[in-house]
Scaffold this motif. Structure first.
Motif, PDB file in Angstrom:
ATOM      1  N   MET A   1       0.834  -1.195   0.000  1.00 59.73           N
ATOM      2  CA  MET A   1       0.000   0.000   0.000  1.00 59.73           C
ATOM      3  C   MET A   1       0.871   1.248   0.000  1.00 59.73           C
ATOM      4  O   MET A   1       1.914   1.278   0.654  1.00 59.73           O
ATOM      5  N   ILE A   2       0.429   2.274  -0.739  1.00 57.84           N
ATOM      6  CA  ILE A   2       1.138   3.549  -0.778  1.00 57.84           C
ATOM      7  C   ILE A   2       0.494   4.526   0.205  1.00 57.84           C
ATOM      8  O   ILE A   2      -0.721   4.679   0.246  1.00 57.84           O
ATOM      9  N   VAL A   3       1.321   5.194   1.001  1.00 53.14           N
ATOM     10  CA  VAL A   3       0.890   6.261   1.897  1.00 53.14           C
ATOM     11  C   VAL A   3       1.704   7.504   1.542  1.00 53.14           C
ATOM     12  O   VAL A   3       2.910   7.426   1.291  1.00 53.14           O
ATOM     13  N   LEU A   4       1.048   8.645   1.523  1.00 51.47           N
ATOM     14  CA  LEU A   4       1.694   9.905   1.176  1.00 51.47           C
ATOM     15  C   LEU A   4       1.992  10.724   2.430  1.00 51.47           C
ATOM     16  O   LEU A   4       1.168  10.789   3.338  1.00 51.47           O
ATOM     17  N   VAL A   5       3.165  11.343   2.442  1.00 54.97           N
ATOM     18  CA  VAL A   5       3.536  12.276   3.518  1.00 54.97           C
ATOM     19  C   VAL A   5       3.621  13.670   2.907  1.00 54.97           C
ATOM     20  O   VAL A   5       4.432  13.899   2.011  1.00 54.97           O
ATOM     21  N   PRO A   6       2.788  14.622   3.343  1.00 56.42           N
ATOM     22  CA  PRO A   6       2.846  15.981   2.771  1.00 56.42           C
ATOM     23  C   PRO A   6       4.135  16.690   3.176  1.00 56.42           C
ATOM     24  O   PRO A   6       4.537  16.671   4.347  1.00 56.42           O
ATOM     25  N   VAL A   7       4.777  17.321   2.205  1.00 58.30           N
ATOM     26  CA  VAL A   7       6.028  18.029   2.465  1.00 58.30           C
ATOM     27  C   VAL A   7       6.023  19.354   1.711  1.00 58.30           C
ATOM     28  O   VAL A   7       5.221  19.569   0.792  1.00 58.30           O
ATOM     29  N   SER A   8       6.926  20.237   2.107  1.00 52.16           N
ATOM     30  CA  SER A   8       7.178  21.484   1.387  1.00 52.16           C
ATOM     31  C   SER A   8       8.670  21.603   1.142  1.00 52.16           C
ATOM     32  O   SER A   8       9.473  20.942   1.795  1.00 52.16           O
ATOM     33  N   MET A   9       9.021  22.462   0.200  1.00 51.90           N
ATOM     34  CA  MET A   9      10.429  22.688  -0.106  1.00 51.90           C
ATOM     35  C   MET A   9      10.791  24.142   0.156  1.00 51.90           C
ATOM     36  O   MET A   9      10.037  25.053  -0.190  1.00 51.90           O
ATOM     37  N   PHE A  10      11.961  24.340   0.738  1.00 51.15           N
ATOM     38  CA  PHE A  10      12.489  25.665   1.023  1.00 51.15           C
ATOM     39  C   PHE A  10      13.871  25.796   0.394  1.00 51.15           C
ATOM     40  O   PHE A  10      14.671  24.855   0.438  1.00 51.15           O
ATOM     41  N   SER A  11      14.130  26.956  -0.165  1.00 44.12           N
ATOM     42  CA  SER A  11      15.458  27.263  -0.691  1.00 44.12           C
ATOM     43  C   SER A  11      16.181  28.150   0.315  1.00 44.12           C
ATOM     44  O   SER A  11      15.610  29.116   0.832  1.00 44.12           O
ATOM     45  N   VAL A  12      17.442  27.815   0.604  1.00 43.06           N
ATOM     46  CA  VAL A  12      18.212  28.527   1.608  1.00 43.06           C
ATOM     47  C   VAL A  12      19.485  29.078   0.972  1.00 43.06           C
ATOM     48  O   VAL A  12      20.298  28.311   0.439  1.00 43.06           O
ATOM     49  N   ASN A  13      19.649  30.382   1.007  1.00 45.29           N
ATOM     50  CA  ASN A  13      20.907  31.000   0.595  1.00 45.29           C
ATOM     51  C   ASN A  13      21.835  31.073   1.799  1.00 45.29           C
ATOM     52  O   ASN A  13      21.407  31.431   2.905  1.00 45.29           O
ATOM     53  N   PHE A  14      23.091  30.741   1.597  1.00 42.85           N
ATOM     54  CA  PHE A  14      24.047  30.790   2.697  1.00 42.85           C
ATOM     55  C   PHE A  14      25.442  31.045   2.144  1.00 42.85           C
ATOM     56  O   PHE A  14      25.681  30.931   0.937  1.00 42.85           O
ATOM     57  N   SER A  15      26.338  31.407   3.019  1.00 36.81           N
ATOM     58  CA  SER A  15      27.726  31.620   2.623  1.00 36.81           C
ATOM     59  C   SER A  15      28.626  30.711   3.448  1.00 36.81           C
ATOM     60  O   SER A  15      28.271  30.318   4.573  1.00 36.81           O
ATOM     61  N   VAL A  16      29.739  30.345   2.874  1.00 35.06           N
ATOM     62  CA  VAL A  16      30.714  29.500   3.566  1.00 35.06           C
ATOM     63  C   VAL A  16      32.016  30.271   3.714  1.00 35.06           C
ATOM     64  O   VAL A  16      32.264  31.252   2.998  1.00 35.06           O
ATOM     65  N   ALA A  17      32.822  29.862   4.649  1.00 29.21           N
ATOM     66  CA  ALA A  17      34.102  30.515   4.883  1.00 29.21           C
ATOM     67  C   ALA A  17      35.186  29.473   5.062  1.00 29.21           C
ATOM     68  O   ALA A  17      34.928  28.337   5.464  1.00 29.21           O
ATOM     69  N   ARG A  18      36.383  29.854   4.736  1.00 28.57           N
ATOM     70  CA  ARG A  18      37.549  29.045   5.051  1.00 28.57           C
ATOM     71  C   ARG A  18      38.631  29.994   5.517  1.00 28.57           C
ATOM     72  O   ARG A  18      38.681  31.157   5.107  1.00 28.57           O
ATOM     73  N   GLY A  19      39.489  29.534   6.398  1.00 26.64           N
ATOM     74  CA  GLY A  19      40.485  30.439   6.943  1.00 26.64           C
ATOM     75  C   GLY A  19      41.662  29.725   7.546  1.00 26.64           C
ATOM     76  O   GLY A  19      41.755  28.500   7.534  1.00 26.64           O
ATOM     77  N   ARG A  20      42.575  30.512   8.100  1.00 23.97           N
ATOM     78  CA  ARG A  20      43.788  29.993   8.717  1.00 23.97           C
ATOM     79  C   ARG A  20      44.221  30.961   9.802  1.00 23.97           C
ATOM     80  O   ARG A  20      43.830  32.137   9.801  1.00 23.97           O
ATOM     81  N   PRO A  21      45.072  30.525  10.742  1.00 24.74           N
ATOM     82  CA  PRO A  21      45.645  31.502  11.683  1.00 24.74           C
ATOM     83  C   PRO A  21      46.639  32.399  10.961  1.00 24.74           C
ATOM     84  O   PRO A  21      47.146  32.059   9.903  1.00 24.74           O
ATOM     85  N   TYR A  22      46.907  33.536  11.529  1.00 23.91           N
ATOM     86  CA  TYR A  22      47.925  34.400  10.951  1.00 23.91           C
ATOM     87  C   TYR A  22      49.296  33.746  11.087  1.00 23.91           C
ATOM     88  O   TYR A  22      49.556  32.974  12.017  1.00 23.91           O
ATOM     89  N   SER A  23      50.183  34.085  10.165  1.00 20.29           N
ATOM     90  CA  SER A  23      51.525  33.499  10.179  1.00 20.29           C
ATOM     91  C   SER A  23      52.371  34.138  11.272  1.00 20.29           C
ATOM     92  O   SER A  23      52.033  35.181  11.839  1.00 20.29           O
ATOM     93  N   ARG A  24      53.518  33.515  11.543  1.00 18.52           N
ATOM     94  CA  ARG A  24      54.422  34.065  12.551  1.00 18.52           C
ATOM     95  C   ARG A  24      54.940  35.431  12.124  1.00 18.52           C
ATOM     96  O   ARG A  24      55.155  36.311  12.965  1.00 18.52           O
ATOM     97  N   LEU A  25      55.143  35.602  10.816  1.00 20.37           N
ATOM     98  CA  LEU A  25      55.615  36.894  10.339  1.00 20.37           C
ATOM     99  C   LEU A  25      54.603  37.982  10.655  1.00 20.37           C
ATOM    100  O   LEU A  25      54.961  39.077  11.130  1.00 20.37           O
ATOM    101  N   GLU A  26      53.325  37.717  10.415  1.00 19.74           N
ATOM    102  CA  GLU A  26      52.294  38.713  10.686  1.00 19.74           C
ATOM    103  C   GLU A  26      52.227  39.050  12.167  1.00 19.74           C
ATOM    104  O   GLU A  26      52.042  40.213  12.556  1.00 19.74           O
ATOM    105  N   ARG A  27      52.386  38.024  13.019  1.00 22.10           N
ATOM    106  CA  ARG A  27      52.400  38.268  14.455  1.00 22.10           C
ATOM    107  C   ARG A  27      53.597  39.133  14.843  1.00 22.10           C
ATOM    108  O   ARG A  27      53.473  40.090  15.614  1.00 22.10           O
ATOM    109  N   ARG A  28      54.780  38.838  14.294  1.00 23.05           N
ATOM    110  CA  ARG A  28      55.979  39.613  14.623  1.00 23.05           C
ATOM    111  C   ARG A  28      55.870  41.050  14.094  1.00 23.05           C
ATOM    112  O   ARG A  28      56.321  41.994  14.748  1.00 23.05           O
ATOM    113  N   VAL A  29      55.270  41.214  12.918  1.00 20.69           N
ATOM    114  CA  VAL A  29      55.081  42.556  12.377  1.00 20.69           C
ATOM    115  C   VAL A  29      54.159  43.362  13.292  1.00 20.69           C
ATOM    116  O   VAL A  29      54.404  44.542  13.566  1.00 20.69           O
ATOM    117  N   LEU A  30      53.097  42.744  13.769  1.00 16.85           N
ATOM    118  CA  LEU A  30      52.188  43.419  14.691  1.00 16.85           C
ATOM    119  C   LEU A  30      52.942  43.871  15.939  1.00 16.85           C
ATOM    120  O   LEU A  30      52.779  45.007  16.413  1.00 16.85           O
TER     121      LEU A  30
END
Length: 551
Positions: A1-30
């Protein structure tokens, strides 16, 4: 037997990031810019002096200075030669010795999520094979009830579903946009074996009982109807034709989650509207793995956290909130399942002291106790804020204007070394004590606290003041940046556990108490009608260490 589950769809805009710690040179310059400012405060360091000090190529020095300027740590002053001086943030960074993430933020392709309208479950589009109303034929196939009509989704649940590459994290989440309100997930039910095919594995606990009940009711209706009206075969007539277009045309292609074309049964071929659709109309349900290899498996939702302690009983909770208000540097959020003026007044002195130090204090509640109204709460906290910081008090103390409907007992504050911590459980921080002993867990860790901060933003979306959610989104961003730095450095957490944050209708997926090697602690409230239909609350599932147990 088939049973239906009502659903809706949503579109989500998002942003991603990638990074690193500052280098030793940048720390020494500071540090060198700070040192030269100490020798000659009105002159500062120049590109030439920095190159002479470090004996590096000018290109490398330009990159280091540009990075520090972009971080807001170094400012450029005008003159015959550009000079560099520290900003207030740069001075703090130099004295603290901590490095932020050097972050690159980029928009990600929009993500479509599927929202179950019966139990409030969420999944990625690729994990749920849906069809339109025309293709599903709800006039022929039974359906689970459409209970949840709201069109707002909690970003703390969505953030777990958003795809990102290794080394990336979700930086910001836009408001989910409704794409399609009325679609259906068809599942096949075998009542003899109590088996359901085509349902995402993470949805089984929340929906299996409902689907089986609908299938059983339809089976009983069909049996009752057949006893009253003999079938055409019994009357010696030819059986009527029922359309099964895909089976008739021999199509065996796999459907896409958004569109399954070619199944529009001609009305003249249907014998009776009460006749159930055949499985041949949804041939992918006959496959061993309808959702694809691993497609119906629950994705890993746990992250690293720090477990400080278990908190139990009235006295322990009161000592903790008093300490949090006394030591917080920037933020305190109190989310109580209930609130009353008497209990909130007892916290008034501690809240006033915190606000007088410039701490932002948010107060939210699931419901009011008898004799207290939302306006009473707003008036009391406005008075506390004004006495602490006069006009600034209205901005520093933020009371919810309306009940959130959540059973969450949540306390967030920036604790030791300004790191964010949370106490998650069922304790009524600003309401009447419950009949049972309150229990909570005191946790931390930037990765986990990023999720908790988004859950706090989600609470504000139900409070009548959704604009206040933004500051907790910014807190989440900072936690994620700190997580990126720790990961790049290879830092490890003390008292580390693996934890999962459970928000609102996600609670239907897990049982209270032990769950395998994990333990769920939190507070929830179930709503049967209105805009908050479903489960509202926040819990933490602690999956390690296995020895952790709360009797």
């Amino acid at each position: 037997m088939i049973v239906l589950v009502p659903v809706s769809m949503f579109s989500v805009n998002f942003s991603v990031a990638r990074g690193r710690p500052y280098s030793r040179l940048e720390r020494r310059v500071l540090e060198e810019i700070a040192a030269q400012a100490g020798v000659a405060p009105h002159q500062g360091a120049t590109l030439t002096s920095l190159c002479d000090t470090f004996r590096v190529h000018e290109r490398l020095m330009v990159e280091a200075v540009v990075t520090l300027v972009g971080a807001g740590w170094v400012a450029v002053t005008s003159g015959r030669e550009a000079t560099f001086v520290l900003t207030d943030e740069g001075q703090q960074a130099c004295s603290s010795g901590k490095d932020p993430a050097s972050v690159v933020v980029a928009p990600a392709p929009p993500c479509t999520v599927v929202f179950d309208r019966t139990a409030g479950q969420l999944a990625r589009r690729g994990e749920v094979l849906t069809v339109s109303k025309q293709e599903a034929r709800p006039d022929l196939n039974p359906s689970t009830p459409r209970r949840i009509l709201r069109n707002a989704l909690d970003e703390s649940q969505i953030q777990k579903l958003l795809p990102r590459a290794s080394g990336e994290w979700v930086r910001s989440i836009g408001r989910p946009r409704l794409v399609t309100f009325s679609r259906y997930l068809p599942v096949r039910v075998d009542l003899a074996d109590r088996a359901i095919t085509g349902l995402p594995r993470s949805w089984h606990q929340a929906l299996s009982a409902e689907i089986l009940a609908v299938a059983q009711a339809r089976q009983e209706d069909l049996e009752a109807a057949s006893s009253l009206h003999p079938t055409p075969q019994a009357a010696g007539k030819e059986p009527p034709l029922v359309s099964a277009p895909l089976a008739a045309t021999g199509q065996t292609h796999r459907p896409t989650p958004l569109s399954i074309a070619g199944r529009k049964p001609p009305a003249s071929r249907v014998w009776a509207p009460t006749l159930p659709q055949t499985d041949a109309s949804f041939p992918w349900l006959n496959e061993a793995d309808p959702l694809g290899s691993g497609g119906d498996g629950a994705s890993e939702q746990s992250v690293k956290a720090v477990l400080f302690s278990e908190v139990s009983g009235e006295e322990s909770h009161q000592l903790l909130i008093t300490e949090a208000l006394a030591t917080a540097v920037k933020h305190v959020l109190i989310a109580s399942p209930t609130v009353n003026v008497d209990s909130l007044s007892k916290l008034g002195g501690a809240i006033q002291d915190a606000v007088s130090r410039g701490v932002r204090v948010d107060v939210l509640y699931g419901d009011t106790d008898e004799g207290t109204t939302p306006q009473d709460v707003v008036n009391l906290l406005n008075r506390i804020g004004y006495h602490a910081a006069q006009r600034l008090g209205r901005d520093l103390v933020r009371p919810a204007k309306e009940p959130t409907g959540s059973g969450a007992g949540l306390l967030i504050f920036d604790g030791k070394d300004s790191g964010l911590e949370a106490v998650i459980g069922d304790y009524a921080w600003a309401g009447s004590p419950a009949s049972t002993q309150a229990r909570s867990v005191h946790v931390g860790g930037t990765e986990f606290m990023a999720q908790v901060a988004r859950a706090a933003a989600g609470l504000w979306m139900w409070s009548g003041d959704p604009d206040s959610a933004d500051r907790w989104r910014r807190v989440a961003d900072r936690c994620q940046d700190n997580t990126a730095v720790a990961a790049a450095r290879g830092d490890s957490l003390k008292d580390q556990v693996v934890a999962e944050l459970i928000v609102d209708d996600e609670h239907a997926q897990v049982s209270r108490g032990a769950e395998g090697s994990g333990l769920r602690i939190g507070g929830t409230c179930r709503h049967e009608d209105g805009s908050a239909v479903g489960i509202r609350g926040i819990s933490a599932v602690i999956r390690r260490p296995e020895a952790l147990a709360i009797p």
